[in-house]
Design a protein around this motif. Structure first.
Motif, short mmCIF file in Angstrom:
data_model
loop_
_atom_site.label_atom_id
_atom_site.label_comp_id
_atom_site.label_asym_id
_atom_site.label_seq_id
_atom_site.Cartn_x
_atom_site.Cartn_y
_atom_site.Cartn_z
N LEU A 136 0.82 -1.21 0.00
CA LEU A 136 0.00 0.00 0.00
C LEU A 136 0.86 1.26 0.00
O LEU A 136 0.55 2.24 -0.71
N ARG A 137 1.94 1.22 0.75
CA ARG A 137 2.83 2.38 0.78
C ARG A 137 3.43 2.64 -0.59
O ARG A 137 3.47 3.80 -1.07
N ALA A 138 3.89 1.58 -1.27
CA ALA A 138 4.48 1.74 -2.60
C ALA A 138 3.44 2.21 -3.62
O ALA A 138 3.73 3.08 -4.46
N ALA A 139 2.24 1.66 -3.52
CA ALA A 139 1.18 2.08 -4.45
C ALA A 139 0.80 3.53 -4.23
O ALA A 139 0.50 4.27 -5.18
N THR A 140 0.81 3.96 -2.99
CA THR A 140 0.47 5.35 -2.69
C THR A 140 1.53 6.30 -3.26
O THR A 140 1.19 7.36 -3.85
N LEU A 141 2.81 5.93 -3.15
CA LEU A 141 3.87 6.77 -3.71
C LEU A 141 3.78 6.83 -5.24
O LEU A 141 3.96 7.92 -5.84
N SER A 142 3.49 5.69 -5.84
CA SER A 142 3.35 5.66 -7.30
C SER A 142 2.19 6.52 -7.76
O SER A 142 2.26 7.24 -8.76
N PHE A 143 1.11 6.48 -7.01
CA PHE A 143 -0.06 7.29 -7.35
C PHE A 143 0.25 8.78 -7.24
O PHE A 143 -0.12 9.59 -8.10
N GLU A 144 0.92 9.14 -6.16
CA GLU A 144 1.26 10.55 -5.97
C GLU A 144 2.18 11.05 -7.10
O GLU A 144 2.03 12.18 -7.60
N GLN A 145 3.13 10.21 -7.52
CA GLN A 145 4.02 10.61 -8.61
C GLN A 145 3.26 10.75 -9.93
O GLN A 145 3.46 11.72 -10.69
N SER A 146 2.38 9.81 -10.22
CA SER A 146 1.61 9.89 -11.46
C SER A 146 0.67 11.09 -11.45
O SER A 146 0.39 11.70 -12.50
N GLU A 147 0.17 11.45 -10.27
CA GLU A 147 -0.70 12.61 -10.16
C GLU A 147 0.08 13.90 -10.47
O GLU A 147 -0.41 14.78 -11.19
N ARG A 148 1.31 14.00 -9.95
CA ARG A 148 2.12 15.19 -10.24
C ARG A 148 2.48 15.26 -11.74
O ARG A 148 2.45 16.34 -12.36
N GLN A 149 2.80 14.11 -12.30
CA GLN A 149 3.15 14.09 -13.73
C GLN A 149 1.96 14.50 -14.59
O GLN A 149 2.10 15.23 -15.58
N LEU A 150 0.76 14.06 -14.20
CA LEU A 150 -0.43 14.46 -14.96
C LEU A 150 -0.66 15.97 -14.90
O LEU A 150 -1.01 16.60 -15.91
N GLN A 151 -0.41 16.55 -13.75
CA GLN A 151 -0.60 18.00 -13.63
C GLN A 151 0.42 18.75 -14.50
O GLN A 151 0.07 19.78 -15.13
N ARG A 152 1.65 18.26 -14.59
CA ARG A 152 2.65 18.92 -15.44
C ARG A 152 2.28 18.83 -16.91
O ARG A 152 2.39 19.79 -17.68
N VAL A 153 1.81 17.63 -17.33
CA VAL A 153 1.43 17.44 -18.73
C VAL A 153 0.27 18.36 -19.08
O VAL A 153 0.23 18.96 -20.17
N LYS A 154 -0.68 18.50 -18.20
CA LYS A 154 -1.81 19.38 -18.46
C LYS A 154 -1.36 20.84 -18.58
O LYS A 154 -1.89 21.61 -19.41
N SER A 155 -0.37 21.23 -17.77
CA SER A 155 0.15 22.60 -17.85
C SER A 155 0.85 22.84 -19.18
O SER A 155 0.67 23.89 -19.82
N LEU A 156 1.63 21.85 -19.62
CA LEU A 156 2.31 22.00 -20.89
C LEU A 156 1.34 21.97 -22.05
O LEU A 156 1.52 22.66 -23.07
N GLN A 157 0.27 21.18 -21.91
CA GLN A 157 -0.73 21.13 -22.97
C GLN A 157 -1.43 22.48 -23.12
O GLN A 157 -1.75 22.91 -24.23
N ALA A 158 -1.64 23.14 -22.01
CA ALA A 158 -2.27 24.45 -22.07
C ALA A 158 -1.39 25.46 -22.82
O ALA A 158 -1.90 26.40 -23.44
N GLN A 159 -0.11 25.25 -22.77
CA GLN A 159 0.83 26.14 -23.47
C GLN A 159 1.08 25.67 -24.91
O GLN A 159 1.86 26.29 -25.65
N GLY A 160 0.51 24.55 -25.28
CA GLY A 160 0.68 24.02 -26.62
C GLY A 160 1.97 23.30 -26.86
O GLY A 160 2.38 23.08 -28.00
N ALA A 167 -1.29 13.91 -22.90
CA ALA A 167 -2.07 14.22 -21.69
C ALA A 167 -2.98 13.05 -21.31
O ALA A 167 -3.14 12.71 -20.13
N GLU A 168 -3.57 12.44 -22.30
CA GLU A 168 -4.44 11.30 -22.01
C GLU A 168 -3.64 10.12 -21.45
O GLU A 168 -4.11 9.43 -20.53
N ASP A 169 -2.44 9.86 -21.98
CA ASP A 169 -1.60 8.77 -21.45
C ASP A 169 -1.22 9.03 -20.00
O ASP A 169 -1.21 8.11 -19.16
N ALA A 170 -0.94 10.24 -19.64
CA ALA A 170 -0.59 10.57 -18.25
C ALA A 170 -1.78 10.35 -17.32
O ALA A 170 -1.64 9.89 -16.18
N GLU A 171 -2.97 10.67 -17.82
CA GLU A 171 -4.16 10.46 -17.00
C GLU A 171 -4.43 8.98 -16.79
O GLU A 171 -4.86 8.55 -15.70
#
Length: 415
Positions: A136-160, A167-171
């Protein structure tokens, strides 16, 4: 008048015969023993006559005395047989396979709901719990990392700067990580439940009635460990004949005796009548809820009756069959009077209960009266008695006074 024509009256004839008999007896006595034995014969005859008239004293032992009392039930009804069982009972079983480390309760011990009864080895289960928590601890860390990566991809997508596909792959990666977290949490919960199951607890307040395991036993899932019952929920689960089924209804009174409780009687009411008869015996099961005083031991054999008649005789006086003596169409008992003399008392009886051999008494005797348990035909009213020790029996009177007088006369003649 010529002597040949005189005929004495019948009374005169009897008088003459009686005088002749007395003269003959006197002559025989004089010839046989002389004048000295005449007074002895007369005194012997007098003693024989007195012995014939005097009643014989009875020697009454304690076991010959019956004290009139009340019956718990003298009614008649459908016969019911069965056993006393608890309504609330449980077979406590193992919910996981492990080794028994400790048995905390023994047969007869009182338990409260939640008390630990048996402890199983928890080492394997605890290892599983630790592994699930790490996952559970490892899964939680992986989830938190994927969540941060998704937010970065969305920010870059907004800038084109990234494509929509990136963005969809990150989600998708973020969602998969979230599923891993949920699965890890489920494994942790399951491991904790298994750890709790290593402590077998009482399901309700009651008493341990049977222990099935000992320390060191290896148990599998479903293995019975203990039996627990609530003695406050004891009831009679009995059976009645199908022939008497029409007489039994819910709510009827039941009175029964238990093996081990002697003559004590218990009461109950019909709680349920099964709709299906037993396939082997063709009897119908009846459940009886206990009323008033209840036994404290389950499993005892019970036998009684469902009172289907108003002749329940609650609190009425009863007598056994042997104490009642029929005489000229009347029912008699022999009471031991306070003056140490027998009293013949007429009693009025109800309908005989053939199952128990009881006569319900309507009139004639009262509670506490002392009667002869098995009177004989040779008793007479006013006959004296005295109480003897244990082992004494009722002494019957002689067959007749004439026989006693003859025996006394024979003894006197022998002298």
């Amino acid at each position: 008048m010529p002597a040949s024509l005189y005929t004495p009256a019948p009374s005169a004839q009897r008088t003459v015969l009686a005088l002749a008999a007395l003269l003959l007896l006197g002559g025989l006595a004089a010839c046989g023993g002389g004048g000295k034995d005449g007074p002895a014969a007369a005194s012997a005859a007098t003693a024989a006559s007195a012995a014939a008239k005097a009643p014989v004293e009875l020697l009454v032992s304690p076991e010959d005395i019956l004290t009139v009392g009340q019956a718990g039930a003298a009614g008649r009804g459908a016969l019911i047989t069965g056993a006393i069982v608890p309504e609330k009972r449980a077979d406590v079983r193992a919910e996981l396979g492990a080794v028994v480390q400790q048995v905390l309760k023994e047969n007869g011990d009182t338990v409260q709901r939640g008390d630990v009864l048996v402890k199983l080895d928890e080492s394997t289960v605890r290892d599983s719990l630790n592994a699930a928590e790490e996952s559970l601890r490892a899964a939680t860390l992986s989830f938190e990392q994927s969540e941060r990566q998704l937010q970065r991809v969305k920010s870059l997508q907004a800038q084109g700067m990234v494509s929509q596909q990136a963005a969809e792959d990150a989600e998708v990666r973020r969602n998969n990580a979230n599923s891993d977290v949920l699965a890890a949490k489920a494994r942790v919960v399951n491991a904790r439940q298994q750890l709790q199951r290593t402590e077998v607890r009482a399901p309700f307040d009651g008493v341990v009635v049977e222990r099935k395991v000992s320390v060191g036993d290896t148990v599998q899932v479903g293995r019975e460990l203990l039996k627990v019952m609530d003695p406050r929920t004891l009831r009679l689960e009995g059976r009645i004949s199908a022939d008497q089924l029409r007489e039994v209804r819910v709510g009827q009174s039941v009175r029964f005796s238990l093996n081990g409780y002697g003559a004590q009687r218990f009461e109950g009411r019909v709680q349920r009548v099964d709709a299906v008869a037993n396939a082997s015996t063709r009897q119908v099961e009846v459940v009886v809820a206990l009323v008033g005083e209840a036994p404290t031991v389950a499993g005892l054999f019970a036998e009684g009756e469902v009172l289907t008649q108003a002749e329940a005789a609650q609190g009425k006086l009863v007598l056994p069959q042997g104490a009642v003596q029929p005489l000229e169409g009347k029912q008699m008992v022999w009471r031991l009077g306070a003056d140490n003399k027998l009293q013949r008392v007429e009693v009025t009886l109800g309908e005989l209960d053939p199952r128990h051999g009881w006569w319900p008494v309507k009139t004639g005797v009262q509670a506490g009266d002392r009667l002869l348990r098995n009177p004989t035909a040779s008793l007479s009213p006013g006959q004296p008695f005295r109480l003897g020790g244990a082992g004494a029996a009722v002494v019957s009177a002689p067959a007749s006074g004439a026989k006693a007088g003859a025996q006394a006369a024979s003894a006197a003649s022998a002298q």
